[in-house]
Design a protein around this motif. Structure first.
Motif, PDB file in Angstrom:
ATOM      1  N   VAL A  32      89.574  27.726 -16.026  1.00 55.18           N
ATOM      2  CA  VAL A  32      90.989  27.895 -15.815  1.00 55.18           C
ATOM      3  C   VAL A  32      91.476  27.886 -17.335  1.00 55.18           C
ATOM      4  O   VAL A  32      92.828  28.099 -17.489  1.00 55.18           O
ATOM      5  N   ARG A  33      90.842  27.504 -18.131  1.00 57.14           N
ATOM      6  CA  ARG A  33      91.357  27.491 -19.800  1.00 57.14           C
ATOM      7  C   ARG A  33      90.997  28.609 -20.664  1.00 57.14           C
ATOM      8  O   ARG A  33      91.275  28.697 -21.852  1.00 57.14           O
ATOM      9  N   ARG A  34      90.086  29.535 -20.272  1.00 57.31           N
ATOM     10  CA  ARG A  34      89.500  30.568 -20.847  1.00 57.31           C
ATOM     11  C   ARG A  34      90.578  31.482 -21.516  1.00 57.31           C
ATOM     12  O   ARG A  34      90.117  32.059 -22.625  1.00 57.31           O
ATOM     13  N   GLU A  35      91.640  31.872 -21.020  1.00 54.94           N
ATOM     14  CA  GLU A  35      92.489  32.676 -21.248  1.00 54.94           C
ATOM     15  C   GLU A  35      93.138  32.367 -22.550  1.00 54.94           C
ATOM     16  O   GLU A  35      93.785  33.298 -23.295  1.00 54.94           O
ATOM     17  N   ALA A  36      93.146  31.309 -22.873  1.00 51.09           N
ATOM     18  CA  ALA A  36      94.044  30.502 -23.910  1.00 51.09           C
ATOM     19  C   ALA A  36      93.365  30.560 -25.343  1.00 51.09           C
ATOM     20  O   ALA A  36      93.932  30.008 -26.080  1.00 51.09           O
ATOM     21  N   ALA A  37      92.276  31.112 -25.529  1.00 50.79           N
ATOM     22  CA  ALA A  37      91.653  31.297 -26.812  1.00 50.79           C
ATOM     23  C   ALA A  37      90.977  32.473 -27.014  1.00 50.79           C
ATOM     24  O   ALA A  37      90.650  33.362 -26.199  1.00 50.79           O
ATOM     25  N   ALA A  38      90.598  32.754 -28.435  1.00 51.63           N
ATOM     26  CA  ALA A  38      90.128  33.969 -28.801  1.00 51.63           C
ATOM     27  C   ALA A  38      88.822  33.807 -29.018  1.00 51.63           C
ATOM     28  O   ALA A  38      88.001  34.554 -29.837  1.00 51.63           O
ATOM     29  N   PHE A  39      87.932  33.131 -28.068  1.00 51.76           N
ATOM     30  CA  PHE A  39      86.565  33.101 -28.053  1.00 51.76           C
ATOM     31  C   PHE A  39      85.917  34.055 -26.978  1.00 51.76           C
ATOM     32  O   PHE A  39      86.492  34.607 -26.180  1.00 51.76           O
ATOM     33  N   ARG A  40      84.649  34.340 -27.285  1.00 49.36           N
ATOM     34  CA  ARG A  40      83.806  35.446 -26.394  1.00 49.36           C
ATOM     35  C   ARG A  40      82.972  34.200 -25.778  1.00 49.36           C
ATOM     36  O   ARG A  40      82.150  33.536 -26.142  1.00 49.36           O
ATOM     37  N   TRP A  41      83.251  33.964 -24.557  1.00 47.10           N
ATOM     38  CA  TRP A  41      82.677  33.019 -23.686  1.00 47.10           C
ATOM     39  C   TRP A  41      81.456  33.381 -23.087  1.00 47.10           C
ATOM     40  O   TRP A  41      81.078  34.619 -22.547  1.00 47.10           O
ATOM     41  N   THR A  42      80.443  32.501 -23.068  1.00 49.51           N
ATOM     42  CA  THR A  42      79.194  32.813 -22.697  1.00 49.51           C
ATOM     43  C   THR A  42      79.396  32.615 -21.065  1.00 49.51           C
ATOM     44  O   THR A  42      80.349  31.870 -20.582  1.00 49.51           O
ATOM     45  N   VAL A  43      78.371  32.952 -20.254  1.00 49.41           N
ATOM     46  CA  VAL A  43      78.527  32.923 -18.801  1.00 49.41           C
ATOM     47  C   VAL A  43      77.658  31.538 -18.315  1.00 49.41           C
ATOM     48  O   VAL A  43      76.460  31.473 -19.000  1.00 49.41           O
TER      49      VAL A  43
END
Length: 186
Positions: free
Chosen positions: A23-34
């Motif tokens: 629910v927080r991923r859209e708020a940052a400029a990171f490339r998220w791992t799965v």
């Protein structure tokens, strides 16, 4: 072949962390791992020759037998190289016997080295990489979120030898393939 030796948390532990982060991923400029790639790297092996594979498996089997299972919890977090200039965001791992995990990592690295494989030699810091960025960013808010997280406790009772196929996963990410598993203390 590019490989690593890792302790992979069970699905329930990974799903719990994913629920907090999703629910927080859209708020940052990171490339998220799965989540299906989340693990604790014990030894990174950039190039494993085919001729060394069987020896590596035999040595990792022995290294795993020398160590005993432990209780682990994904908890807390941080950033590499530091919070103010983060390039990697990670979640921490608490253990009932942190020294045992350090010995396990040392044993895995020694097993690979004795099998004739070059091993990355950075200092062992148990963590799960959850995001990366191409340029350093201030990550204090994210580290605070991670610091407040504590997942379910689980048994860390096996390790895996995993092949990393670069660019073969979704969105050009690596595809991981578990080649072998080694029970601890068996």
């Amino acid at each position: 072949m590019r490989m690593f030796v890792a302790a992979v948390p069970p699905v329930e532990a990974l799903e719990d962390l994913e629920e907090v982060l999703s629910v927080r991923r859209e708020a940052a400029a990171f490339r998220w791992t799965v989540p299906d790639q989340w693990h604790i790297t014990l030894a990174f092996l950039a190039d494993v020759p085919d001729r060394a594979y069987d020896d590596l498996v035999e040595r990792l089997t022995r290294a795993a037998r020398k160590r005993h299972p432990m209780r682990a919890t994904i908890a807390g977090g941080g950033a590499f190289p530091n919070v103010g200039r983060a390039k990697v965001l990670w979640s921490g791992v608490e253990l009932d016997d942190a020294e045992e995990l350090r010995r396990l990592a040392t044993g895995c690295r020694a097993a690979a080295s004795k099998a004739g494989i070059e091993v990355a030699g950075e200092r062992f810091k148990p963590h799960i990489t959850i995001a990366r960025t191409g340029h350093p960013i201030e990550s204090t808010p994210w580290v605070r979120v991670l610091d407040s997280y504590r997942g379910p406790t689980y048994d860390l009772d096996e390790i895996s030898l995993i092949a990393s196929h670069l660019g073969e996963g979704p969105r050009k990410r690596p595809r991981y393939e578990v080649l072998e598993t080694f029970p601890l203390g068996a």
